[in-house]
Design a protein around this motif. Sequence first.
Motif, PDB file in Angstrom:
ATOM      1  N   ALA A   1     -59.153 -20.731   3.914  1.00  0.00           N
ATOM      2  CA  ALA A   1     -57.961 -20.088   3.346  1.00  0.00           C
ATOM      3  C   ALA A   1     -57.875 -18.616   3.750  1.00  0.00           C
ATOM      4  N   THR A   2     -58.906 -18.099   4.400  1.00  0.00           N
ATOM      5  CA  THR A   2     -58.921 -16.726   4.899  1.00  0.00           C
ATOM      6  C   THR A   2     -59.329 -16.744   6.366  1.00  0.00           C
ATOM      7  N   GLN A   3     -59.012 -15.675   7.076  1.00  0.00           N
ATOM      8  CA  GLN A   3     -59.279 -15.680   8.509  1.00  0.00           C
ATOM      9  C   GLN A   3     -60.778 -15.619   8.811  1.00  0.00           C
ATOM     10  N   VAL A   4     -61.538 -14.912   7.994  1.00  0.00           N
ATOM     11  CA  VAL A   4     -62.996 -14.845   8.207  1.00  0.00           C
ATOM     12  C   VAL A   4     -63.618 -16.076   7.556  1.00  0.00           C
ATOM     13  N   ALA A   5     -63.899 -17.073   8.372  1.00  0.00           N
ATOM     14  CA  ALA A   5     -64.408 -18.350   7.847  1.00  0.00           C
ATOM     15  C   ALA A   5     -65.925 -18.367   7.738  1.00  0.00           C
ATOM     16  N   VAL A   6     -66.587 -17.531   8.535  1.00  0.00           N
ATOM     17  CA  VAL A   6     -68.059 -17.444   8.506  1.00  0.00           C
ATOM     18  C   VAL A   6     -68.431 -15.983   8.341  1.00  0.00           C
TER      19      VAL A   6
ATOM     20  N   ARG B   1     -55.170 -21.816   9.360  1.00  0.00           N
ATOM     21  CA  ARG B   1     -53.716 -21.923   9.559  1.00  0.00           C
ATOM     22  C   ARG B   1     -53.385 -22.027  11.058  1.00  0.00           C
ATOM     23  N   ASP B   2     -52.460 -21.184  11.521  1.00  0.00           N
ATOM     24  CA  ASP B   2     -52.089 -21.234  12.931  1.00  0.00           C
ATOM     25  C   ASP B   2     -52.744 -20.115  13.730  1.00  0.00           C
ATOM     26  N   LYS B   3     -53.763 -19.476  13.129  1.00  0.00           N
ATOM     27  CA  LYS B   3     -54.469 -18.396  13.805  1.00  0.00           C
ATOM     28  C   LYS B   3     -55.931 -18.795  14.017  1.00  0.00           C
ATOM     29  N   PRO B   4     -56.569 -18.218  14.997  1.00  0.00           N
ATOM     30  CA  PRO B   4     -58.000 -18.493  15.161  1.00  0.00           C
ATOM     31  C   PRO B   4     -58.791 -17.899  13.996  1.00  0.00           C
ATOM     32  N   ALA B   5     -59.715 -18.675  13.470  1.00  0.00           N
ATOM     33  CA  ALA B   5     -60.616 -18.143  12.452  1.00  0.00           C
ATOM     34  C   ALA B   5     -61.622 -17.214  13.126  1.00  0.00           C
ATOM     35  N   THR B   6     -62.217 -16.322  12.348  1.00  0.00           N
ATOM     36  CA  THR B   6     -63.184 -15.383  12.903  1.00  0.00           C
ATOM     37  C   THR B   6     -64.489 -15.453  12.121  1.00  0.00           C
ATOM     38  N   ALA B   7     -65.525 -14.851  12.720  1.00  0.00           N
ATOM     39  CA  ALA B   7     -66.833 -14.757  12.080  1.00  0.00           C
ATOM     40  C   ALA B   7     -67.238 -13.294  11.996  1.00  0.00           C
TER      41      ALA B   7
END
Length: 393
Positions: free
Chosen positions: A340-345, A368-374
Amino acid sequence: MATSRMFQILILSILFFSSMILAASPTYNIQSYGAKSGGKSDCSKAFLSAWGAACATTAPATIYVPPGRYLMRNVYFNGNLCKNNAITIRIDGTLVAPSDYNVIGSSGSWLKFERVTGVSIYGGTLDAQGANLWACKNSGKGCPKGSTSLAFYNSNNIRINGLVSLNSQMFHILVDGCRNANLVNVRVSAPGNSPNTDGIHVQQSSGITIMNSHVSTGDDCVSIGPGSSNLWIENLACGPGHGISIGSLGWDTNEAGVQNVTVKTATFSGTENGVRVKTWARPSNGFVRDVLFQHLVMVNVQNPVIIDQNYCPNHQNCPHQGSGVKISNVKYEDIHGTSATQVAVKFDCSKTRPCSGIRLDEVNLTFRDKPATASCSNADGTADGIVKPSSCL
């Protein structure tokens, strides 16, 4: 003919010995000790009388709760004088707490077992009626801390199967200082905004198994405290809630560590966290090591994978020092789904004792439609197979 005769003798022998076992396994119905269904008459003394009768014999015994609602105040099941190491509590009804939360709200535990061995609880519902206390807490008014619905302290060989816990004032189930406990087919239910209502909390315990269970609550679905080892959590559905959390750890300088924890085949739906390790940023000799998170599904989870060694709720009473808890050998294998947030890790590790041996293997989380980040800080490890978002280790 002789074979047929021998078979008949064998069957008769089995029936005979089975009847002897049944005869030696008495059942104590709480209604026989004065308990009345309907949820208005206090049945605490009746339950304790049945417990006393079961404890007085060394033969396996059953305490039976028939269908109906049975009002219970605080009940303390003391194992110190109990001769019996095989007591089954079979519940076909509902144990309900008083509607006035003050009656049990300051005692710490509603149903408390201490120093018992070989207690099994099958079926039944616990309804702690915690809604009024949650409202009091959320309003900021002075109110009691609340009670854990079902607590086991310093006990061995415990089994809970098919229990439902509703609307606990605080923790639903607490396992503290125990050895060898199996929690199977447990269902926990409380609203997502109910404060401090951890589903199952384990601390200072070893050999604990949690399987085939569903936890919906306002805090951690499963929380793991200091001194926990050899935990196995499998086939768990979590949500709403705060996920599965190791910690918070490191509040005390000399604190027992957490090791040998396996969490596999779990689904997190709309939770605040997926799998989390959290520690206070203060000096400590604690540790977290040899942890496996495997075959996990995240469905719109805010923080699917997180290590937080700067835990500071509400930014209060936090010294802002480096965490002394050493985190090592934590493996994340086959974890996929949506964040649910862009920083998945996020690995926010200690600046004084960095994380080591972190391993990502087949992790695929999207946003969503954006790449997740770590995001990584003070973390060292490796990544194998497909890892999305791209590893920052």
